[in-house]
Design a protein around this motif. Structure first.
Motif, PDB file in Angstrom:
ATOM      1  N   GLY A  52      -1.262  -1.685   9.213  1.00 29.21           N
ATOM      2  CA  GLY A  52      -2.518  -2.231   9.691  1.00 29.21           C
ATOM      3  C   GLY A  52      -2.415  -3.604  10.303  1.00 29.21           C
ATOM      4  O   GLY A  52      -1.329  -4.157  10.480  1.00 29.21           O
ATOM      5  N   PRO A  53      -3.579  -4.195  10.635  1.00 31.30           N
ATOM      6  CA  PRO A  53      -3.644  -5.515  11.271  1.00 31.30           C
ATOM      7  C   PRO A  53      -3.167  -6.638  10.360  1.00 31.30           C
ATOM      8  O   PRO A  53      -2.861  -6.427   9.183  1.00 31.30           O
ATOM      9  N   ALA A  54      -3.153  -7.856  10.928  1.00 32.55           N
ATOM     10  CA  ALA A  54      -2.644  -9.012  10.191  1.00 32.55           C
ATOM     11  C   ALA A  54      -3.444  -9.287   8.931  1.00 32.55           C
ATOM     12  O   ALA A  54      -2.884  -9.661   7.895  1.00 32.55           O
ATOM     13  N   ARG A  55      -4.749  -9.124   8.996  1.00 37.41           N
ATOM     14  CA  ARG A  55      -5.597  -9.422   7.841  1.00 37.41           C
ATOM     15  C   ARG A  55      -5.155  -8.583   6.645  1.00 37.41           C
ATOM     16  O   ARG A  55      -5.077  -7.357   6.710  1.00 37.41           O
ATOM     17  N   ALA A  56      -4.846  -9.239   5.519  1.00 38.37           N
ATOM     18  CA  ALA A  56      -4.283  -8.544   4.363  1.00 38.37           C
ATOM     19  C   ALA A  56      -5.176  -7.418   3.875  1.00 38.37           C
ATOM     20  O   ALA A  56      -4.694  -6.362   3.451  1.00 38.37           O
ATOM     21  N   ALA A  57      -6.506  -7.620   3.917  1.00 38.60           N
ATOM     22  CA  ALA A  57      -7.436  -6.600   3.449  1.00 38.60           C
ATOM     23  C   ALA A  57      -7.308  -5.311   4.244  1.00 38.60           C
ATOM     24  O   ALA A  57      -7.639  -4.223   3.745  1.00 38.60           O
ATOM     25  N   ASP A  58      -6.813  -5.421   5.482  1.00 39.06           N
ATOM     26  CA  ASP A  58      -6.694  -4.251   6.350  1.00 39.06           C
ATOM     27  C   ASP A  58      -5.272  -3.712   6.414  1.00 39.06           C
ATOM     28  O   ASP A  58      -4.993  -2.796   7.188  1.00 39.06           O
ATOM     29  N   SER A  59      -4.379  -4.270   5.636  1.00 38.81           N
ATOM     30  CA  SER A  59      -2.980  -3.828   5.689  1.00 38.81           C
ATOM     31  C   SER A  59      -2.368  -3.785   4.290  1.00 38.81           C
ATOM     32  O   SER A  59      -2.393  -2.748   3.631  1.00 38.81           O
ATOM     33  N   TYR A  60      -1.864  -4.927   3.824  1.00 36.93           N
ATOM     34  CA  TYR A  60      -1.169  -4.941   2.536  1.00 36.93           C
ATOM     35  C   TYR A  60      -2.075  -4.608   1.355  1.00 36.93           C
ATOM     36  O   TYR A  60      -1.585  -4.190   0.296  1.00 36.93           O
ATOM     37  N   LEU A  61      -3.370  -4.813   1.499  1.00 37.60           N
ATOM     38  CA  LEU A  61      -4.314  -4.489   0.423  1.00 37.60           C
ATOM     39  C   LEU A  61      -4.979  -3.133   0.617  1.00 37.60           C
ATOM     40  O   LEU A  61      -5.862  -2.759  -0.165  1.00 37.60           O
ATOM     41  N   ASP A  62      -4.583  -2.409   1.633  1.00 38.47           N
ATOM     42  CA  ASP A  62      -5.127  -1.080   1.883  1.00 38.47           C
ATOM     43  C   ASP A  62      -4.300  -0.063   1.104  1.00 38.47           C
ATOM     44  O   ASP A  62      -3.275   0.442   1.584  1.00 38.47           O
ATOM     45  N   ALA A  89      -5.144  -2.384 -11.012  1.00 36.05           N
ATOM     46  CA  ALA A  89      -5.044  -1.182 -11.844  1.00 36.05           C
ATOM     47  C   ALA A  89      -5.516   0.058 -11.088  1.00 36.05           C
ATOM     48  O   ALA A  89      -4.990   1.162 -11.304  1.00 36.05           O
ATOM     49  N   ASP A  90      -6.500  -0.103 -10.207  1.00 35.94           N
ATOM     50  CA  ASP A  90      -6.977   1.046  -9.430  1.00 35.94           C
ATOM     51  C   ASP A  90      -5.885   1.570  -8.496  1.00 35.94           C
ATOM     52  O   ASP A  90      -5.730   2.783  -8.321  1.00 35.94           O
ATOM     53  N   PHE A  91      -5.142   0.652  -7.893  1.00 34.15           N
ATOM     54  CA  PHE A  91      -4.044   1.080  -7.023  1.00 34.15           C
ATOM     55  C   PHE A  91      -2.946   1.751  -7.837  1.00 34.15           C
ATOM     56  O   PHE A  91      -2.392   2.787  -7.425  1.00 34.15           O
ATOM     57  N   ALA A  92      -2.631   1.202  -9.023  1.00 34.10           N
ATOM     58  CA  ALA A  92      -1.630   1.824  -9.885  1.00 34.10           C
ATOM     59  C   ALA A  92      -2.051   3.243 -10.248  1.00 34.10           C
ATOM     60  O   ALA A  92      -1.229   4.176 -10.241  1.00 34.10           O
ATOM     61  N   ALA A  93      -3.337   3.421 -10.550  1.00 35.51           N
ATOM     62  CA  ALA A  93      -3.846   4.755 -10.883  1.00 35.51           C
ATOM     63  C   ALA A  93      -3.755   5.689  -9.681  1.00 35.51           C
ATOM     64  O   ALA A  93      -3.462   6.886  -9.823  1.00 35.51           O
ATOM     65  N   ARG A  94      -3.989   5.157  -8.480  1.00 37.40           N
ATOM     66  CA  ARG A  94      -3.876   5.965  -7.265  1.00 37.40           C
ATOM     67  C   ARG A  94      -2.440   6.472  -7.094  1.00 37.40           C
ATOM     68  O   ARG A  94      -2.212   7.633  -6.745  1.00 37.40           O
ATOM     69  N   VAL A  95      -1.476   5.581  -7.355  1.00 40.40           N
ATOM     70  CA  VAL A  95      -0.073   5.986  -7.235  1.00 40.40           C
ATOM     71  C   VAL A  95       0.276   7.005  -8.320  1.00 40.40           C
ATOM     72  O   VAL A  95       0.960   8.008  -8.065  1.00 40.40           O
ATOM     73  N   GLU A  96      -0.189   6.747  -9.534  1.00 39.52           N
ATOM     74  CA  GLU A  96       0.084   7.678 -10.631  1.00 39.52           C
ATOM     75  C   GLU A  96      -0.455   9.079 -10.333  1.00 39.52           C
ATOM     76  O   GLU A  96       0.127  10.085 -10.757  1.00 39.52           O
ATOM     77  N   ALA A  97      -1.577   9.138  -9.610  1.00 37.45           N
ATOM     78  CA  ALA A  97      -2.197  10.426  -9.293  1.00 37.45           C
ATOM     79  C   ALA A  97      -1.548  11.122  -8.095  1.00 37.45           C
ATOM     80  O   ALA A  97      -1.826  12.297  -7.835  1.00 37.45           O
ATOM     81  N   ALA A  98      -0.711  10.395  -7.363  1.00 33.38           N
ATOM     82  CA  ALA A  98      -0.074  10.963  -6.167  1.00 33.38           C
ATOM     83  C   ALA A  98       1.108  11.839  -6.583  1.00 33.38           C
ATOM     84  O   ALA A  98       1.986  11.402  -7.330  1.00 33.38           O
ATOM     85  N   ASP A  99       1.136  13.059  -6.108  1.00 36.70           N
ATOM     86  CA  ASP A  99       2.204  13.988  -6.470  1.00 36.70           C
ATOM     87  C   ASP A  99       3.561  13.462  -5.991  1.00 36.70           C
ATOM     88  O   ASP A  99       3.727  13.095  -4.825  1.00 36.70           O
ATOM     89  N   GLY A 100       4.503  13.417  -6.910  1.00 38.92           N
ATOM     90  CA  GLY A 100       5.872  13.091  -6.543  1.00 38.92           C
ATOM     91  C   GLY A 100       6.157  11.621  -6.337  1.00 38.92           C
ATOM     92  O   GLY A 100       7.238  11.263  -5.880  1.00 38.92           O
TER      93      GLY A 100
END
Length: 631
Positions: A52-62, A89-100
């Motif tokens: 994503g773009p330079a703004r962290a909210a639109d890239s590294y925080l997406d 924690a929400d991002f960690a949960a998203r990764v945990e829910a991702a298959d593989g």
């Protein structure tokens, strides 16, 4: 062990994680924003994906974009580094829910328990770990702040639930400051951590900041418990000693060292065991840092360490790798990132508590692109014209930039970390002097001169400094003198007129002997500057200016006698506090601009009526951009 790890971060920490992967035979994937397409971590990785773009909210925080990049790359794990999504924690949960895909870090439930500060305080209190007097539930009303102050006394600390490193923390000196501080802390919490919940603590006046590095095994991995419900015990938790992070500015760490020069062995052991106890009670696995505040005696004889009865209090748990983890690695010889990967992959820790031995002394210096003599103002631009880091025995440099790289100012100001080890603190300090003197950086102002000053500072050398030393006691003139003596850039106005004095350094040889020569140039450099305001070769770019006449598409009309309020630094607008037609007085805050992880109030220098507003919340601005026009 994993086959391929995506590192959801940038800069030196991304490279540091990738190096550990390389040694374990694991392929690496980088993610990058538009601003970082030429970044060092992108060069180092086996493959890279734009998120994503330079703004962290639109890239590294997406988080969605990061997980999608992992899927595209076929990565079977994600390591978050520190900052950005590392404690989300929400991002960690998203990764945990991702298959593989495996999350390299503590489980999301444990992150939730310890990442939210009020939860963590309750857990530690139940585990008989001392906590700073304060609330264990979030506060929302200003009356809660004033009532707490009336009961416990001022100052009071308002802290963001998801905060850290001083971000989202405001100190209230009196009831009159409570309302503004509460709103500011909530705003920073939302901006940095997507969480505007805050809590209160009694603000300790002269503490030391001491933190304990822990790594915790996952008992379920070795027990055959497929449910993953096996409880963590103290034997599963290994502490790797403490680090002293008391040299801070505005709650941002500047120099970290270990072991702490202030603690006795008995107090060191008590704090370490408290950390193990608390981490086990939280059912926490993988790497983390338990931070404590230790009450320092300002009159302490430096030859007498703080005894076992010295009060200490739990501050917070950082549920991730820390910037200063390198100090512990130098003391123990343990690669903490590899331990993270081993735990996450199910291999388990390679060390037990009995295996841990601390040897010597280590200090980390954050090499930031900041001018310590100008209130640590971050650099707005620049490139590493010269970049030659030090070397030799006991010297480690973690970095990602290389000579010729442009400074990316959209995120933080860190260029590198210099870590120095010695057989004892005295040798470490002497070796640090040598290493900092060798560090050759040109093209970007840095705080290397400040670090060199600290190595001759009596309070730091004696180890009697506290977290308040830099903000409240250090003489600013000494910092300015150090910058003048050891700084690599010097451009200043002359006394007689508006001409600039530019100092340039040359090396010449006379009769076979080398000499370093400084040459002063007065006036503008004899290099044409394009009318557009851009710079020619070696020219200095002039920031865009508001104009009252027709200055092109980007010009902003300013009525005669009016005033344009410009951005003094590149950053992101957190809030706009005025609207067209509002009356403002000199000193009023018109908007809040976030730059280099710090919140900066933009104020009107004189009173007037708001004629036009040119920015909105979330906008990215460059230095010199017009924000508000007054008439």
């Amino acid at each position: 062990m994993f086959d391929k790890v995506l590192v959801a971060n940038r800069g030196e920490i991304a490279v540091r994680v990738m190096r550990a992967c390389e040694e374990l035979g694991v392929d690496t994937v980088a993610v990058y924003s538009d601003a970082d397409k030429h970044g060092g971590h992108v060069r180092y990785a086996d493959e890279a994906y734009n998120v994503g773009p330079a703004r962290a909210a639109d890239s590294y925080l997406d988080g969605e974009a990061v997980v999608e990049a992992a899927r595209s790359a076929g990565a079977d794990a994600i390591h978050p580094g520190y900052g950005f999504l590392a404690e989300n924690a929400d991002f960690a949960a998203r990764v945990e829910a991702a298959d593989g895909i495996t999350w390299v870090g503590p489980e999301s439930d444990a992150m939730e328990r310890l990442g939210e500060k009020t939860h963590a305080r309750r857990v530690m209190d139940d585990a008989d770990v001392p906590i700073v007097p304060g609330t264990t539930e979030p506060v929302t009303e200003v009356e809660a702040v004033t009532e707490f102050g009336d009961e416990h006394g001022y100052p009071v600390a308002i802290k963001a639930e998801g905060g850290g490193g001083g971000r989202g923390m405001k100190v209230v000196e009196s009831a009159d400051e409570a309302a503004e501080a509460l709103e500011s802390a909530k705003r920073e919490g939302e901006a940095y951590f997507s969480n505007d919940s805050v809590y209160l603590e009694r603000y300790l006046q002269t503490p030391r900041h001491v933190e304990v590095q822990v790594v915790a095994d996952d008992p379920a991995a070795g027990s055959g418990d497929a449910s993953g419900d096996a409880s963590v015990t103290e034997t599963d938790v290994v502490h790797l000693g403490e680090r002293d992070c008391s040299l801070q500015r505005r709650h941002q760490k500047v120099i970290e060292e270990g072991p702490s020069p202030a603690l006795s062995d008995e107090l060191r052991e008590k704090i370490g065991e408290a950390a193990r106890r608390g981490v086990a009670a939280a059912n926490y696995t993988n790497a983390g840092t338990v931070e404590f505040l230790v009450e320092e005696d300002p009159e302490r004889d430096p030859s007498e360490p703080l005894g076992p009865d010295t009060p200490f209090y739990f501050l917070e748990v950082n549920t991730r790798i820390q910037v200063e983890h390198t100090v512990t690695e130098e003391l123990t010889g343990i690669d903490i990132v590899k331990e993270q990967l081993r735990v996450a992959s199910g291999e388990g820790l390679s060390v037990s508590q009995d295996d841990v031995e601390l040897e010597g002394h280590a200090i980390e210096f954050r090499i930031n692109a900041e001018n310590a003599a100008d209130d640590f103002q971050p650099a707005n631009e620049g490139s590493l014209e010269t970049y030659d880091p030090p070397g030799g025995i006991g010297v480690r440099v973690d970095d990602a930039l290389r000579q010729g790289d442009e400074l990316v100012t959209d995120y933080d100001s860190m260029i590198a970390k210099l870590i120095v080890w010695g057989g004892d603190r005295e040798e470490c300090l002497a070796r640090s002097k040598r290493a900092l003197a060798e560090y050759d950086l040109e093209g970007v102002v840095t705080i290397v001169p400040f670090h060199r000053l600290m190595l001759d500072d009596r309070r730091f050398v004696d180890g009697t400094h506290t977290t308040k030393y830099l903000d409240e006691e250090l003489d600013a003139d000494r910092v300015a003198d150090a910058q003048e003596q050891w700084g690599t850039e010097s451009v200043s106005a002359s006394d007689g007129d508006d001409d600039e004095v530019t100092e340039r350094e040359f090396t010449v040889e006379v009769n076979g002997k080398r000499f370093d020569v400084e040459l002063e140039e007065r006036g503008a450099p004899a290099i044409p500057v394009p009318e557009s305001g851009g710079s020619g070769a070696g020219g200095q770019q002039r920031p865009p200016q508001a104009k009252s006449d027709d200055g092109g598409d980007d010009a902003v009309d300013v009525a005669e006698g009016g005033e344009a309020i410009d951005a003094e630094i590149r950053g992101t607008i957190l809030s706009v506090d005025v609207a067209e037609g509002d009356e403002v007085a000199a000193g009023d805050v018109v908007c809040v601009l976030e730059a280099m992880k710090m919140e900066n109030d933009v104020v009107a220098e004189r009173g007037g009526t708001v004629a036009s507003v040119h920015v909105g919340e979330g906008d990215s601005v460059d230095m010199g951009d017009v924000l508000i026009v007054l008439e």
